[in-house]
Design a protein around this motif. Structure first.
Motif, PDB file in Angstrom:
ATOM      1  N   ASP A  60      52.798  11.074 -55.882  1.00  0.00           N
ATOM      2  CA  ASP A  60      52.601  11.669 -56.838  1.00  0.00           C
ATOM      3  C   ASP A  60      54.822  11.781 -57.349  1.00  0.00           C
ATOM      4  N   GLY A  61      55.391  10.777 -56.307  1.00  0.00           N
ATOM      5  CA  GLY A  61      56.797  10.543 -56.169  1.00  0.00           C
ATOM      6  C   GLY A  61      57.682  10.642 -54.602  1.00  0.00           C
ATOM      7  N   VAL A  62      56.371  10.806 -53.866  1.00  0.00           N
ATOM      8  CA  VAL A  62      57.461  11.008 -52.692  1.00  0.00           C
ATOM      9  C   VAL A  62      56.407   9.513 -51.361  1.00  0.00           C
ATOM     10  N   LEU A  63      57.537   9.579 -50.625  1.00  0.00           N
ATOM     11  CA  LEU A  63      57.421   8.245 -49.915  1.00  0.00           C
ATOM     12  C   LEU A  63      57.247   8.820 -48.339  1.00  0.00           C
ATOM     13  N   ASN A  64      56.037   8.169 -48.640  1.00  0.00           N
ATOM     14  CA  ASN A  64      54.996   8.397 -46.937  1.00  0.00           C
ATOM     15  C   ASN A  64      54.447   7.101 -46.200  1.00  0.00           C
ATOM     16  N   GLY A  65      54.555   7.815 -44.679  1.00  0.00           N
ATOM     17  CA  GLY A  65      54.182   6.073 -44.461  1.00  0.00           C
ATOM     18  C   GLY A  65      53.938   6.567 -42.476  1.00  0.00           C
ATOM     19  N   HIS A  66      52.896   5.474 -41.942  1.00  0.00           N
ATOM     20  CA  HIS A  66      52.492   5.644 -41.438  1.00  0.00           C
ATOM     21  C   HIS A  66      52.236   4.626 -40.193  1.00  0.00           C
ATOM     22  N   LEU A  67      52.476   5.183 -38.930  1.00  0.00           N
ATOM     23  CA  LEU A  67      52.450   3.672 -37.955  1.00  0.00           C
ATOM     24  C   LEU A  67      51.112   2.646 -38.000  1.00  0.00           C
ATOM     25  N   SER A  68      50.882   1.499 -38.582  1.00  0.00           N
ATOM     26  CA  SER A  68      49.764   0.697 -38.802  1.00  0.00           C
ATOM     27  C   SER A  68      50.004  -0.804 -37.374  1.00  0.00           C
ATOM     28  N   PHE A  69      50.802  -0.638 -36.830  1.00  0.00           N
ATOM     29  CA  PHE A  69      50.207  -1.767 -35.569  1.00  0.00           C
ATOM     30  C   PHE A  69      51.534  -1.273 -34.383  1.00  0.00           C
ATOM     31  N   VAL A  70      51.051  -1.752 -33.527  1.00  0.00           N
ATOM     32  CA  VAL A  70      52.512  -1.551 -32.747  1.00  0.00           C
ATOM     33  C   VAL A  70      52.058  -2.963 -31.093  1.00  0.00           C
ATOM     34  N   LYS A  71      52.957  -3.144 -30.952  1.00  0.00           N
ATOM     35  CA  LYS A  71      52.817  -4.667 -30.200  1.00  0.00           C
ATOM     36  C   LYS A  71      52.214  -4.471 -28.694  1.00  0.00           C
ATOM     37  N   ASP A  72      52.652  -3.735 -28.158  1.00  0.00           N
ATOM     38  CA  ASP A  72      52.201  -2.885 -27.149  1.00  0.00           C
ATOM     39  C   ASP A  72      51.216  -1.824 -27.031  1.00  0.00           C
ATOM     40  N   PRO A  73      49.919  -2.002 -27.076  1.00  0.00           N
ATOM     41  CA  PRO A  73      48.454  -1.124 -27.105  1.00  0.00           C
ATOM     42  C   PRO A  73      48.936  -0.321 -25.804  1.00  0.00           C
ATOM     43  N   SER A  74      49.445  -0.377 -24.369  1.00  0.00           N
ATOM     44  CA  SER A  74      49.191  -0.331 -23.037  1.00  0.00           C
ATOM     45  C   SER A  74      49.152   2.124 -22.990  1.00  0.00           C
ATOM     46  N   SER A  75      49.806   2.342 -24.287  1.00  0.00           N
ATOM     47  CA  SER A  75      49.848   3.093 -24.459  1.00  0.00           C
ATOM     48  C   SER A  75      49.791   3.799 -25.617  1.00  0.00           C
ATOM     49  N   PHE A  77      48.615   6.512 -27.161  1.00  0.00           N
ATOM     50  CA  PHE A  77      49.289   7.902 -28.008  1.00  0.00           C
ATOM     51  C   PHE A  77      50.330   8.271 -28.072  1.00  0.00           C
ATOM     52  N   ASP A  78      50.478   9.516 -28.921  1.00  0.00           N
ATOM     53  CA  ASP A  78      51.959   9.925 -28.836  1.00  0.00           C
ATOM     54  C   ASP A  78      52.531  10.315 -27.808  1.00  0.00           C
ATOM     55  N   ILE A  79      52.322  10.002 -27.031  1.00  0.00           N
ATOM     56  CA  ILE A  79      52.911  10.842 -25.284  1.00  0.00           C
ATOM     57  C   ILE A  79      53.750  11.545 -24.859  1.00  0.00           C
ATOM     58  N   ASN A  80      54.969  10.939 -25.830  1.00  0.00           N
ATOM     59  CA  ASN A  80      56.359  11.876 -25.504  1.00  0.00           C
ATOM     60  C   ASN A  80      56.324  12.351 -26.824  1.00  0.00           C
ATOM     61  N   ASN A  81      55.274  12.920 -27.454  1.00  0.00           N
ATOM     62  CA  ASN A  81      55.848  14.258 -28.689  1.00  0.00           C
ATOM     63  C   ASN A  81      56.108  15.874 -27.541  1.00  0.00           C
ATOM     64  N   PRO A  82      57.586  15.702 -28.011  1.00  0.00           N
ATOM     65  CA  PRO A  82      57.434  17.798 -27.601  1.00  0.00           C
ATOM     66  C   PRO A  82      56.313  18.344 -27.300  1.00  0.00           C
ATOM     67  N   ASP A  83      55.700  18.435 -28.859  1.00  0.00           N
ATOM     68  CA  ASP A  83      54.302  20.067 -28.615  1.00  0.00           C
ATOM     69  C   ASP A  83      53.629  18.259 -27.595  1.00  0.00           C
ATOM     70  N   GLU A  84      53.255  19.616 -26.798  1.00  0.00           N
ATOM     71  CA  GLU A  84      51.662  19.177 -25.886  1.00  0.00           C
ATOM     72  C   GLU A  84      50.641  18.423 -26.352  1.00  0.00           C
ATOM     73  N   ALA A  85      50.482  19.670 -27.275  1.00  0.00           N
ATOM     74  CA  ALA A  85      49.128  19.609 -27.880  1.00  0.00           C
ATOM     75  C   ALA A  85      48.694  18.413 -28.349  1.00  0.00           C
ATOM     76  N   LEU A  86      49.945  17.742 -28.966  1.00  0.00           N
ATOM     77  CA  LEU A  86      49.821  16.889 -30.346  1.00  0.00           C
ATOM     78  C   LEU A  86      50.082  15.608 -29.140  1.00  0.00           C
ATOM     79  N   ARG A  87      49.949  14.887 -28.178  1.00  0.00           N
ATOM     80  CA  ARG A  87      50.107  13.858 -27.197  1.00  0.00           C
ATOM     81  C   ARG A  87      49.097  12.916 -26.950  1.00  0.00           C
ATOM     82  N   LYS A  88      48.201  13.599 -27.831  1.00  0.00           N
ATOM     83  CA  LYS A  88      47.052  12.980 -27.272  1.00  0.00           C
ATOM     84  C   LYS A  88      46.200  12.282 -29.038  1.00  0.00           C
TER      85      LYS A  88
END
Length: 160
Positions: A60-75, A77-88
């Motif tokens: 609908d005319g809006v561009l969005n994107g998501h992460l589809s691959f990470v080279k280093d899967p050792s971490s 999760f979103d561990i650096n998120n400033p919102d502690e509830a979102l770090r998992k």
């Protein structure tokens, strides 16, 4: 004596019909070109450091994107998120590019999330040909930011 206009010759009527048809085709081609430009940004993109790929989609005319691959899967999760509830939240599928709208040749007005730093930036996106995308993330004004070049990802041929 009453003057009447002589009937239009057939050639003049054909010329008028041709002009109207060409004008309609021109308008349709402009709409198709705009749609093609919108779709050119869609696809999977490899970040310049090669550490991640992002899938971009226009809805609908809006561009969005998501992460589809990470080279280093050792971490994973979103561990650096400033919102502690979102770090998992898992990194794969994590929304990184949000709410960009087309502004001429650029996509603007959206935000970019950097999971390595846990920060969200304003952004600007533009294409440089069909295979290169430029992303600028910034705080406040565009001059206070950094840019990255992403290349279109194509799956390597199997067995080569």
């Amino acid at each position: 004596m009453q003057l009447t206009n002589p009937p239009r010759p057939l050639l003049s009527q054909l010329f008028t019909s041709l002009c109207i048809t060409l004008f309609i085709l021109y308008i349709c081609s402009l709409a198709s070109a705009q749609e093609a430009a919108t779709e050119a940004v869609e696809g999977e993109w490899l970040k310049s450091d090669g550490d991640a790929r992002i899938v971009l989609k226009v809805t609908d005319g809006v561009l969005n994107g998501h992460l589809s691959f990470v080279k280093d899967p050792s971490s994973p999760f979103d561990i650096n998120n400033p919102d502690e509830a979102l770090r998992k939240r898992p990194l794969l599928g994590l929304p990184l590019v949000k709410d960009f709208t087309k502004d001429g040749k650029n996509w603007t007005g959206g935000t970019v999330y950097d999971p390595k730093k846990g920060k969200t930036y304003k952004g600007k996106i533009w294409m440089d040909g069909e295979e290169q995308l430029n992303m600028r993330g910034f705080i406040g004004v565009s001059i206070l930011g950094r840019s990255e070049e992403w290349t279109r990802w194509t799956e390597p041929a199997v067995g080569k």
